[in-house]
Scaffold this motif. Structure first.
Motif, PDB file in Angstrom:
ATOM      1  N   TYR A 102      33.466  36.034   4.744  1.00  0.00           N
ATOM      2  CA  TYR A 102      32.847  36.344   3.768  1.00  0.00           C
ATOM      3  C   TYR A 102      32.526  35.444   2.602  1.00  0.00           C
ATOM      4  O   TYR A 102      33.025  33.828   2.335  1.00  0.00           O
ATOM      5  CB  TYR A 102      34.181  37.067   2.767  1.00  0.00           C
ATOM      6  CG  TYR A 102      34.631  38.474   3.787  1.00  0.00           C
ATOM      7  CD1 TYR A 102      33.763  39.689   3.311  1.00  0.00           C
ATOM      8  CD2 TYR A 102      35.695  38.499   4.344  1.00  0.00           C
ATOM      9  CE1 TYR A 102      34.455  41.144   3.921  1.00  0.00           C
ATOM     10  CE2 TYR A 102      36.045  39.573   4.863  1.00  0.00           C
ATOM     11  CZ  TYR A 102      35.591  41.032   4.986  1.00  0.00           C
ATOM     12  OH  TYR A 102      36.053  41.795   5.784  1.00  0.00           O
ATOM     13  N   PHE A 103      31.815  35.768   1.450  1.00  0.00           N
ATOM     14  CA  PHE A 103      31.635  34.470   0.471  1.00  0.00           C
ATOM     15  C   PHE A 103      31.692  35.462  -0.732  1.00  0.00           C
ATOM     16  O   PHE A 103      31.206  36.519  -1.211  1.00  0.00           O
ATOM     17  CB  PHE A 103      29.847  34.177   0.594  1.00  0.00           C
ATOM     18  CG  PHE A 103      29.685  33.042   0.255  1.00  0.00           C
ATOM     19  CD1 PHE A 103      30.215  31.989   0.522  1.00  0.00           C
ATOM     20  CD2 PHE A 103      28.898  32.796  -1.170  1.00  0.00           C
ATOM     21  CE1 PHE A 103      29.092  30.870  -0.010  1.00  0.00           C
ATOM     22  CE2 PHE A 103      28.451  31.387  -1.373  1.00  0.00           C
ATOM     23  CZ  PHE A 103      28.814  30.104  -1.528  1.00  0.00           C
ATOM     24  N   LEU A 122      34.390  35.890 -16.700  1.00  0.00           N
ATOM     25  CA  LEU A 122      33.012  36.856 -16.918  1.00  0.00           C
ATOM     26  C   LEU A 122      33.681  37.807 -16.125  1.00  0.00           C
ATOM     27  O   LEU A 122      32.826  39.545 -15.669  1.00  0.00           O
ATOM     28  CB  LEU A 122      31.579  36.090 -17.204  1.00  0.00           C
ATOM     29  CG  LEU A 122      31.182  34.895 -18.147  1.00  0.00           C
ATOM     30  CD1 LEU A 122      29.714  34.609 -17.980  1.00  0.00           C
ATOM     31  CD2 LEU A 122      31.153  36.779 -18.926  1.00  0.00           C
ATOM     32  N   GLY A 123      33.377  37.564 -14.390  1.00  0.00           N
ATOM     33  CA  GLY A 123      33.328  38.442 -13.876  1.00  0.00           C
ATOM     34  C   GLY A 123      33.331  38.131 -12.185  1.00  0.00           C
ATOM     35  O   GLY A 123      32.937  36.781 -11.916  1.00  0.00           O
ATOM     36  N   PHE A 124      33.185  38.491 -10.979  1.00  0.00           N
ATOM     37  CA  PHE A 124      33.672  38.459 -10.296  1.00  0.00           C
ATOM     38  C   PHE A 124      32.212  39.093  -8.660  1.00  0.00           C
ATOM     39  O   PHE A 124      32.379  40.310  -8.827  1.00  0.00           O
ATOM     40  CB  PHE A 124      34.646  38.617  -9.496  1.00  0.00           C
ATOM     41  CG  PHE A 124      35.273  38.308  -8.139  1.00  0.00           C
ATOM     42  CD1 PHE A 124      35.493  37.293  -7.530  1.00  0.00           C
ATOM     43  CD2 PHE A 124      35.479  39.415  -7.726  1.00  0.00           C
ATOM     44  CE1 PHE A 124      35.584  37.598  -5.729  1.00  0.00           C
ATOM     45  CE2 PHE A 124      35.580  39.774  -5.636  1.00  0.00           C
ATOM     46  CZ  PHE A 124      35.731  38.764  -4.941  1.00  0.00           C
ATOM     47  N   SER A 125      32.510  38.298  -8.080  1.00  0.00           N
ATOM     48  CA  SER A 125      31.108  39.149  -6.579  1.00  0.00           C
ATOM     49  C   SER A 125      31.679  39.352  -5.641  1.00  0.00           C
ATOM     50  O   SER A 125      31.493  37.594  -5.996  1.00  0.00           O
ATOM     51  CB  SER A 125      29.834  39.320  -7.255  1.00  0.00           C
ATOM     52  OG  SER A 125      28.698  40.308  -6.351  1.00  0.00           O
ATOM     53  N   GLN A 126      30.981  39.732  -4.150  1.00  0.00           N
ATOM     54  CA  GLN A 126      31.105  39.245  -3.415  1.00  0.00           C
ATOM     55  C   GLN A 126      29.711  38.801  -2.879  1.00  0.00           C
ATOM     56  O   GLN A 126      28.653  40.468  -3.259  1.00  0.00           O
ATOM     57  CB  GLN A 126      31.699  40.395  -1.961  1.00  0.00           C
ATOM     58  CG  GLN A 126      31.385  40.051  -0.634  1.00  0.00           C
ATOM     59  CD  GLN A 126      32.575  41.184   0.187  1.00  0.00           C
ATOM     60  OE1 GLN A 126      33.629  41.526  -0.187  1.00  0.00           O
ATOM     61  NE2 GLN A 126      31.498  41.915   1.455  1.00  0.00           N
ATOM     62  N   ILE A 127      28.939  38.273  -2.206  1.00  0.00           N
ATOM     63  CA  ILE A 127      27.804  37.762  -1.904  1.00  0.00           C
ATOM     64  C   ILE A 127      27.145  38.167  -0.608  1.00  0.00           C
ATOM     65  O   ILE A 127      26.299  38.358  -0.821  1.00  0.00           O
ATOM     66  CB  ILE A 127      27.269  36.487  -2.457  1.00  0.00           C
ATOM     67  CG1 ILE A 127      27.644  35.794  -4.018  1.00  0.00           C
ATOM     68  CG2 ILE A 127      25.883  36.100  -2.328  1.00  0.00           C
ATOM     69  CD1 ILE A 127      27.138  36.859  -5.351  1.00  0.00           C
ATOM     70  N   GLY A 128      28.058  38.020   0.142  1.00  0.00           N
ATOM     71  CA  GLY A 128      28.331  38.008   1.407  1.00  0.00           C
ATOM     72  C   GLY A 128      29.063  38.648   2.424  1.00  0.00           C
ATOM     73  O   GLY A 128      30.553  38.306   2.084  1.00  0.00           O
ATOM     74  N   MET A 129      28.998  39.254   3.417  1.00  0.00           N
ATOM     75  CA  MET A 129      29.958  39.275   4.481  1.00  0.00           C
ATOM     76  C   MET A 129      29.572  39.013   6.399  1.00  0.00           C
ATOM     77  O   MET A 129      28.120  39.417   6.397  1.00  0.00           O
ATOM     78  CB  MET A 129      30.563  40.986   4.533  1.00  0.00           C
ATOM     79  CG  MET A 129      31.595  41.062   5.514  1.00  0.00           C
ATOM     80  SD  MET A 129      32.504  42.651   5.221  1.00  0.00           S
ATOM     81  CE  MET A 129      30.241  44.003   5.254  1.00  0.00           C
ATOM     82  N   GLY A 130      29.917  38.663   6.758  1.00  0.00           N
ATOM     83  CA  GLY A 130      29.393  37.696   8.099  1.00  0.00           C
ATOM     84  C   GLY A 130      30.077  38.460   9.086  1.00  0.00           C
ATOM     85  O   GLY A 130      31.369  39.577   9.319  1.00  0.00           O
ATOM     86  N   ASP A 131      30.526  37.163   9.555  1.00  0.00           N
ATOM     87  CA  ASP A 131      31.085  37.681  11.274  1.00  0.00           C
ATOM     88  C   ASP A 131      32.030  36.324  11.367  1.00  0.00           C
ATOM     89  O   ASP A 131      32.430  35.407   9.900  1.00  0.00           O
ATOM     90  CB  ASP A 131      30.305  38.087  12.699  1.00  0.00           C
ATOM     91  CG  ASP A 131      29.637  36.786  12.785  1.00  0.00           C
ATOM     92  OD1 ASP A 131      29.430  35.436  12.335  1.00  0.00           O
ATOM     93  OD2 ASP A 131      28.403  36.651  13.779  1.00  0.00           O
ATOM     94  N   ALA A 137      31.722  33.646  12.517  1.00  0.00           N
ATOM     95  CA  ALA A 137      30.862  32.339  13.005  1.00  0.00           C
ATOM     96  C   ALA A 137      30.243  31.771  11.526  1.00  0.00           C
ATOM     97  O   ALA A 137      29.833  30.919  11.404  1.00  0.00           O
ATOM     98  CB  ALA A 137      29.733  32.683  13.882  1.00  0.00           C
ATOM     99  N   GLY A 138      30.573  33.065  10.851  1.00  0.00           N
ATOM    100  CA  GLY A 138      29.727  32.523   9.513  1.00  0.00           C
ATOM    101  C   GLY A 138      28.867  33.860   8.525  1.00  0.00           C
ATOM    102  O   GLY A 138      29.831  34.694   9.053  1.00  0.00           O
ATOM    103  N   VAL A 139      28.406  33.289   7.334  1.00  0.00           N
ATOM    104  CA  VAL A 139      28.101  34.751   6.493  1.00  0.00           C
ATOM    105  C   VAL A 139      26.100  34.166   5.955  1.00  0.00           C
ATOM    106  O   VAL A 139      26.255  32.531   5.752  1.00  0.00           O
ATOM    107  CB  VAL A 139      29.354  34.600   5.397  1.00  0.00           C
ATOM    108  CG1 VAL A 139      29.667  33.421   4.682  1.00  0.00           C
ATOM    109  CG2 VAL A 139      28.785  35.535   4.733  1.00  0.00           C
ATOM    110  N   VAL A 140      25.984  34.813   5.790  1.00  0.00           N
ATOM    111  CA  VAL A 140      24.803  34.506   4.963  1.00  0.00           C
ATOM    112  C   VAL A 140      24.654  34.271   3.408  1.00  0.00           C
ATOM    113  O   VAL A 140      25.214  35.917   3.662  1.00  0.00           O
ATOM    114  CB  VAL A 140      23.441  35.244   5.972  1.00  0.00           C
ATOM    115  CG1 VAL A 140      22.161  34.758   4.867  1.00  0.00           C
ATOM    116  CG2 VAL A 140      23.625  35.369   7.506  1.00  0.00           C
ATOM    117  N   VAL A 141      24.394  33.132   3.175  1.00  0.00           N
ATOM    118  CA  VAL A 141      24.684  33.439   1.596  1.00  0.00           C
ATOM    119  C   VAL A 141      23.194  33.761   1.130  1.00  0.00           C
ATOM    120  O   VAL A 141      22.434  32.690   1.099  1.00  0.00           O
ATOM    121  CB  VAL A 141      25.487  31.942   0.833  1.00  0.00           C
ATOM    122  CG1 VAL A 141      25.276  32.154  -0.091  1.00  0.00           C
ATOM    123  CG2 VAL A 141      26.709  32.423   1.703  1.00  0.00           C
TER     124      VAL A 141
END
Length: 162
Positions: free
Chosen positions: A53-54, A66-75, A77-81
């Protein structure tokens, strides 16, 4: 036969809506341990061993969250950001700084070359918008690794951001 009436050119209004949290409720990040503590309250540690995750923390000039957010979820081997999304959020919240975070499902707490390359790319983009990349933290169940603490992120005067 009657000609169809064409729609005149339409302009679509774009709005920016964001309400900053109350000042007293915003945690302050003074170092990587503070960042890890805040992130630990936001991240579901039951998931970090299964896939990558990213996330991003958005900060004020005085490093209040100020805040928090999940940008990506991968597998595993990696995550696309989506770098564009990071800066959409930062600009929308009027953030002065960001802390990046991702996990390594393997448990390995060292940064990879792709981790450092992405970090540098985001740092350069942030400089354009005067948004400082404060840190990039890698988390696992075993602990965390701060790229800033380990000299992988330097601010313009060559000192660590904390």
């Amino acid at each position: 036969m009657e000609a169809k009436k064409r729609d005149s050119k339409k302009m679509y209004e774009v709005g920016i809506v964001y309400k900053r949290p109350l000042f007293d409720t915003m945690p302050v990040i003074k170092n990587s341990c503070d960042a890890h503590t805040v992130l630990s309250e936001l991240i579901d540690y039951d998931l970090v061993d299964f896939k990558e995750y990213f996330w991003v923390l958005l900060l004020t000039k005085s490093n209040r969250v100020l805040g928090f957010s999940q940008i990506g979820m991968g597998d595993t081997a990696g995550v696309v950001v989506n770098v564009k999304e990071i800066f959409q959020l930062a600009l929308k919240t009027n953030a002065s700084g960001i802390i990046l975070c991702h996990n390594h499902p393997s448990g390995n707490l060292t940064s990879s070359k792709p981790d450092r390359t992405l970090t540098e790319k985001i740092k350069i983009a942030g400089n354009i918008f005067s948004i400082q990349l404060v840190d990039h933290i890698i988390i696992t169940r075993e602990g965390f690794y701060s790229l800033a603490d380990n000299g992988d992120i330097l601010v313009p005067d060559n000192t660590l951001p904390f």
